[in-house]
Design an enzyme around this catalytic site. Sequence first.
Site, PDB file in Angstrom:
ATOM      1  N   TYR A 125      34.979  44.918  -8.655  1.00 14.17           N
ATOM      2  CA  TYR A 125      35.372  46.461  -9.336  1.00 14.17           C
ATOM      3  C   TYR A 125      35.221  47.650  -8.254  1.00 14.17           C
ATOM      4  O   TYR A 125      36.293  48.408  -7.689  1.00 14.17           O
ATOM      5  CB  TYR A 125      33.207  47.013  -9.266  1.00 14.17           C
ATOM      6  N   SER A 168      35.815  55.689 -11.292  1.00 14.63           N
ATOM      7  CA  SER A 168      34.939  55.583 -11.205  1.00 14.63           C
ATOM      8  C   SER A 168      34.687  55.771  -9.688  1.00 14.63           C
ATOM      9  O   SER A 168      35.895  55.979  -9.374  1.00 14.63           O
ATOM     10  CB  SER A 168      34.053  54.439 -11.192  1.00 14.63           C
TER      11      SER A 168
END
Length: 263
Positions: free
Chosen positions: A151, A138
């Site tokens: 995250y 990501s």
Amino acid sequence: MNLTDRIVVVTGAAGGIGAALSRRFAAEGAAAVVVADLDPEAADAVAEGIGPVAHAIALDVTDEEQVRDLVADTEERYGRIDLFCANAGVTTGGGVEVDDAGWDRAWRVNVLAHVYSSRAVLPGMLARGGGHLLHTCSAAGVLTAVGDAAYTATKHASVGFAEWLAITYRDRGIRVSALCPQGVDTPMLADGLAEGHLGARVVAASGAVLTPDQVAEAAVAGLAEERFLILPHPEVADYARRRAEDPDGWQAGMRKLVRRLTR
């Protein structure tokens, strides 16, 4: 990496980016694509849609024994693994208030799962003198996932681990790539928007939201060029440069975006 006749494993492959990668690898001529996911019925559906080269298997990426068994089964069935894609990922949608269970799950899926798959697959790759690891990390791993502390932290760790692997094993024939998309039209983003998560809203406001197939296309191009950082959103490289050159200015800009979205 030329994908023709390659043996490929994709985790988190029942939907989103994982399913798109699986389909694209098969279209590129892979000899076998192992579609691994926690949801066996969804994995079966993806494999059936791909055709005879695909094989579905149930997998909890946070269970190291299951990961070892997956690798052993694949090597026994096909003789080798050429490309292992550690793609499964989870978000929390929260900050420091997320409980320990949420932080632990993010750590186990987003980081330890990459460690487990690397432990399992590297011995065979090293013995054969080659192989490729593709870790879905990501853009949050090189920037920040505003609104999701766990995250952000775990995706930074996943990029760091991938970089360590690349430095450690490149001269022994192992290629490593970190796939770092920004906004992608997947259930992860859609669910976050539906629930009003700040992180999802920031992602949606920060640039183009790509389809999973567009991310898969970028991944194939990056693998062919053996790039470490694969950025389906090229602007992420510019953002990362600005962040490195002027961290205070970068943070100020992000705070301004958050203020605009939370008025």
